[in-house]
Design an enzyme around this catalytic site. Structure first.
Site, PDB file in Angstrom:
ATOM      1  N   GLU A  26      38.948  46.944  44.489  1.00 54.81           N
ATOM      2  CA  GLU A  26      40.278  46.582  43.998  1.00 54.81           C
ATOM      3  C   GLU A  26      40.956  47.805  43.401  1.00 54.81           C
ATOM      4  OE1 GLU A  26      41.882  43.474  44.005  1.00 54.81           O
ATOM      5  OE2 GLU A  26      40.234  42.911  45.346  1.00 54.81           O
TER       6      GLU A  26
ATOM      7  N   GLU B 125      40.142  41.514  34.365  1.00 52.09           N
ATOM      8  CA  GLU B 125      40.457  41.882  35.754  1.00 52.09           C
ATOM      9  C   GLU B 125      39.410  41.287  36.696  1.00 52.09           C
ATOM     10  OE1 GLU B 125      42.352  42.939  38.917  1.00 52.09           O
ATOM     11  OE2 GLU B 125      43.193  43.651  37.018  1.00 52.09           O
TER      12      GLU B 125
ATOM     13  N   GLU C 147      41.495  34.838  42.179  1.00 54.76           N
ATOM     14  CA  GLU C 147      42.179  35.101  43.442  1.00 54.76           C
ATOM     15  C   GLU C 147      41.284  34.801  44.643  1.00 54.76           C
ATOM     16  OE1 GLU C 147      43.619  39.114  43.233  1.00 54.76           O
ATOM     17  OE2 GLU C 147      45.284  38.567  41.906  1.00 54.76           O
TER      18      GLU C 147
END
Length: 131
Positions: free
Chosen positions: A37, A78, A85
């Protein structure tokens, strides 16, 4: 003729001392997934930079500790945001308003922590330059 594909079999539950090693492997796998990411890499780089700057300018230890803790919390959030997600994309591959809301709220949680870290950094710089 196609052969039927068997569903994956869940691994056996690990207990006792072996669980500590398994948990470490799971955490390392999570870190490697997060490394993919861009946001995670940026946050890790920014946290390192902020801490280096605070150290170089002689900021108080409490300021450095505050930025370090907030940076770790940001990275943890995060990770949770990325997990949300992933799950949303798995459960709802098509676009939906609830899926968008879930992703947006995860993003907001990360942003709020980035602001908090920035404020702690600014306070550390202020303290270092006021001495």
């Amino acid at each position: 003729m196609q052969t039927p594909i068997e569903p994956p079999v869940a691994p056996d539950k690990v207990t006792g001392v072996k669980h500590i090693f398994a948990a470490t492997r799971y955490s390392a796998a999570g870190f490697l997934r997060l490394w993919g990411e861009t946001a995670f890499r940026h946050e890790l780089l920014a946290a390192s930079g902020l801490l280096i700057v605070l150290g170089v300018i002689g900021a108080p230890a409490l300021a450095i500790l505050s930025v370090a803790i907030l940076s770790l919390v940001t990275l943890a959030v995060e990770a949770l945001n990325t997990a949300v997600e992933e799950l949303v994309d798995h459960v709802s591959p098509e676009w939906s308003l609830p899926a968008k809301h879930a992703k947006d709220m995860g993003s907001f949680a990360v942003m709020a922590l980035l602001f908090a870290t920035g404020l702690a950094f600014a306070a550390g710089v202020w303290a270092a330059l006021s001495i």
